[in-house]
Design an enzyme around this catalytic site. Sequence first.
Site, PDB file in Angstrom:
ATOM      1  N   HIS A  78       0.910  -1.341  -0.110  1.00 60.74           N
ATOM      2  CA  HIS A  78      -0.030  -0.152   0.031  1.00 60.74           C
ATOM      3  C   HIS A  78       0.718   1.152  -0.052  1.00 60.74           C
ATOM      4  O   HIS A  78       1.931   1.173   0.425  1.00 60.74           O
ATOM      5  CB  HIS A  78      -0.802   0.017   1.291  1.00 60.74           C
ATOM      6  N   GLU A  80       0.946   3.960   1.744  1.00 58.88           N
ATOM      7  CA  GLU A  80       1.282   4.438   3.226  1.00 58.88           C
ATOM      8  C   GLU A  80       2.581   3.686   3.437  1.00 58.88           C
ATOM      9  O   GLU A  80       3.715   4.395   3.980  1.00 58.88           O
ATOM     10  CB  GLU A  80       0.244   4.140   4.310  1.00 58.88           C
ATOM     11  N   CYS A 107      -1.456  -0.838   7.421  1.00 50.79           N
ATOM     12  CA  CYS A 107      -0.715   0.469   7.220  1.00 50.79           C
ATOM     13  C   CYS A 107      -0.777   1.300   8.551  1.00 50.79           C
ATOM     14  O   CYS A 107      -0.067   2.135   8.797  1.00 50.79           O
ATOM     15  CB  CYS A 107      -1.184   1.114   6.164  1.00 50.79           C
TER      16      CYS A 107
HETATM   17 ZN   LIG Z   1      -2.925  -0.407   3.852  1.00 52.79          ZN
END
Ligand SMILES: [Zn+2]
Length: 160
Positions: A78, A80, A107
């Site tokens: 992801h 982040e 995250c």
């Molecule tokens: Zn995430």
Amino acid sequence: MKREDYISWDEYFMGVAKLAAMRSKDPNTQVGTCIVSNDNKILSMGYNGFPTGCDDNLFPWERDGEDELSTKYPFVTHSELNAILNYRGGSLEGAKLYVSLFPCNECAKAIIQAGIRTVVYDSDKYSASAATRASKKMFDAAGVEYYPYKRSGKNIHIEI
Ligand SMILES: [Zn+2]
């Protein structure tokens, strides 16, 4: 006289997050992150994608498949987490994170453990999901402040 129609810090950083999202090869979801210091310096950026060396042409971008390994989920990183891992400058302690979609629970763990203290998010479209509810529960417990980005309604066109 100085210009008056310059963009605000919030517009700048969320704009950078959304520009980073445009790098994503995910056909369904493009998310971008921009991490900034307390004195408004950009420290890192990220978007959702496969880890280095995992070829976008060989790994699946599908959401559904015969088994988990034929979907993107076990492989995608992801935005982040990518932004946190992309940072090479040392500590992110006390930093602020701008993200175009509310962070998932995985995250959120990384955000908390990296010492990031503030999260500014745009969309919260999965607010009813267990992942988002778990994120908020952990942010609340860890004292990470989070608030929605206030859209200004500006539409920025960049000719590249
Ligand atoms: Zn995430």
